[in-house]
Write an enzyme that holds these catalytic residues in place. Structure first.
Site, PDB file in Angstrom:
ATOM      1  N   GLU A 229       0.870  -1.193   0.000  1.00 62.56           N
ATOM      2  CA  GLU A 229       0.000   0.000   0.000  1.00 62.56           C
ATOM      3  C   GLU A 229       0.900   1.234   0.000  1.00 62.56           C
ATOM      4  O   GLU A 229       1.000   1.969   0.989  1.00 62.56           O
ATOM      5  CB  GLU A 229      -0.932  -0.022   1.219  1.00 62.56           C
ATOM      6  CG  GLU A 229      -2.044   0.996   1.123  1.00 62.56           C
ATOM      7  CD  GLU A 229      -3.042   0.886   2.272  1.00 62.56           C
ATOM      8  OE1 GLU A 229      -2.944  -0.053   3.084  1.00 62.56           O
ATOM      9  OE2 GLU A 229      -3.936   1.753   2.345  1.00 62.56           O
ATOM     10  N   ASP A 327     -13.030  -0.874   2.497  1.00 59.27           N
ATOM     11  CA  ASP A 327     -11.884  -0.552   3.340  1.00 59.27           C
ATOM     12  C   ASP A 327     -12.335   0.301   4.529  1.00 59.27           C
ATOM     13  O   ASP A 327     -13.343  -0.001   5.142  1.00 59.27           O
ATOM     14  CB  ASP A 327     -10.779   0.115   2.511  1.00 59.27           C
ATOM     15  CG  ASP A 327      -9.374  -0.191   3.060  1.00 59.27           C
ATOM     16  OD1 ASP A 327      -9.266  -1.008   3.985  1.00 59.27           O
ATOM     17  OD2 ASP A 327      -8.404   0.389   2.554  1.00 59.27           O
TER      18      ASP A 327
HETATM   19 ZN   LIG Z   1      -7.534  -2.495   4.691  1.00 57.53          ZN
END
Ligand SMILES: [Zn+2]
Length: 433
Positions: A229, A327
């Site tokens: 990420e 998320d």
């Molecule tokens: Zn996540």
């Protein structure tokens, strides 16, 4: 509009080819066709192409409104949700999010605090039409001993409304403490959970991944990673996960989230990684709203220039299962959000170009995450399946994706649910001090 009896016929429902397996109908270029649905005893008794002849007088004429199966949200963080008012992200960066959340967790995440915020999140998700949801649970000591029992209670409380799954969440370095990680894997297995870690480029990544796979195999667990990420092109843990899966001959399901750095890497490197991801049968979930928020944030008076999302088109073209999900919601990783999968799909359409043609992208919020989560038949409309669907106002993609569809009708087991969103004021007392 939907009779409380739970037995009725819907006429002129506009359904999508990608979410109606087995339906033979004249689908148009957008993938839509009109269908008749017979609902009885909480199930879809039949779904057939709309007959040319007039529908029976007692049928409910949907006049071409879109009907989609209820959503499946395969990557959320309902243990973190809604802490924003008491712990905002100071600068909107990833590090800002990590530090703020860590401090809030250590100071405030009692069982009651976690339970009340989770329940708030689930009421929103349910009202928006989600029927199954996987959450990650921060499992850094001592939080794992607080959050997992809360999750188990919550799963019971929500049974029949939202199918809940949980995956543990910790940085990959946490795996170095072998004895503790083994205990965690046992705890996760006892809760019928999923084994999850966050991967990034530590020197002993391969060795640590082997330990993760060993524990998953030992306890019969599926895997769920947060990987890469970041915009750092040197972040290649997605490839490392695929390699580790292959050399460990892993047979469970693996879901990998984010994979942002892949979109920044040279083509040859990308191709090699995608070949391995396909071979290892990894599924990938993109989190477009959170990525747009955190990635390429500069804080130096300049404007972000990339969208943060990974290469879903290239993945799908290779047969890799791809999904999009919510998320974070109203926490330092994402200041907004309400677990509304229509919003996720609408944003994904804009950010990731799920259009022109739409093709089978609708699977990414329903049928595909259901497969990854082993939820038989969820995320589709089919005869014999549960009558869990959403009736929208929109009759085509531009109508569906231009308005919030706040007046959508959510039907569960044949009956329209009461779609009451919780009031933010309920959380006020948790936000003080
Ligand atoms: Zn996540």
């Amino acid at each position: 509009m939907i009779p409380a009896s739970g037995s009725y016929q819907l006429a002129n429902a506009r359904v999508h080819r990608s979410l109606t397996p087995g339906l033979a109908a004249p689908f148009d270029a957008d993938g839509f066709a009109l269908a008749e649905l017979l609902v009885a005893d909480g199930k879809i008794a039949s779904i057939v192409a709309q007959a040319k002849s007039k529908a029976p007088a007692d049928a409910i004429d949907l006049a071409g409104r879109i009907v989609l199966p209820c959503f499946v949200d395969c990557h959320t963080h309902i243990d973190k949700g809604h802490i924003w008012p008491r712990k905002p992200n100071p600068d909107g960066t990833f590090m800002g999010a990590l530090n703020a959340t860590g401090a809030d967790r250590a100071a405030r995440w009692s069982a009651e605090d976690v339970a009340r915020r989770m329940d708030f999140s689930l009421r929103s998700a349910y009202a928006h039409g989600t029927k199954a949801l996987r959450t990650h649970l921060d499992s850094v000591p001592p939080q794992e001993e607080i959050s997992w029992p809360v999750f188990e209670t919550m799963r019971e409380k929500w049974r029949g409304r939202i199918d809940l799954q949980a995956a543990c969440l910790l940085g990959i370095e946490g795996v170095r403490d072998k004895a503790w990680f083994e205990r965690l894997a046992k705890r996760v297995a006892a809760a019928k959970g999923v084994l999850g870690v966050v991967t990034y480029m530590v020197p002993d990544l391969e060795e640590l991944l082997d330990q993760v796979f060993a524990q998953a195999i030992e306890h019969g667990l599926d895997l769920d990673f947060h990987a890469d990420e970041t915009d750092d092109v040197a972040a290649i843990s997605l490839k490392k996960i695929a390699e580790a899966s292959l050399w460990n001959s892993f047979e469970g399901n693996i879901l990998v989230g984010h994979c942002c750095s892949l979109a920044r890497q040279p083509d040859l490197e990308v191709l090699d990684t995608l070949d391995k991801v396909a071979k290892a049968r990894l599924a990938v979930v993109s989190l477009p709203m959170c990525n747009l928020y955190l990635q390429d944030r500069r804080n130096n008076g300049t404007t972000p220039r990339w969208r943060g999302v990974t290469l879903l088109h290239e993945m799908k073209a290779r047969g890799i299962k791809v999904a999009v999900a919510s998320d974070n919601t109203r926490d330092p990783f994402y200041a907004y959000g309400d677990l509304d999968m229509l919003e996720v799909y609408r944003m994904a359409t804009r950010i990731l170009h799920f259009d022109h043609p739409v093709g089978d992208w609708p699977r990414a919020v329903a049928a595909t995450p259901a497969e990854v989560m082993r939820l038989d038949g969820a995320g589709t409309l089919a005869a014999g399946g549960s009558a869990d669907f959403i009736v929208f106002k929109g009759r085509n993609w531009t109508e569906l994706l231009s308005r919030p569809e706040s007046d959508r009708i959510v039907v569960r087991e044949g009956r329209a649910i009461e779609r009451q969103l919780p009031d933010y004021a309920e959380l006020d007392e948790l936000m003080v001090g």
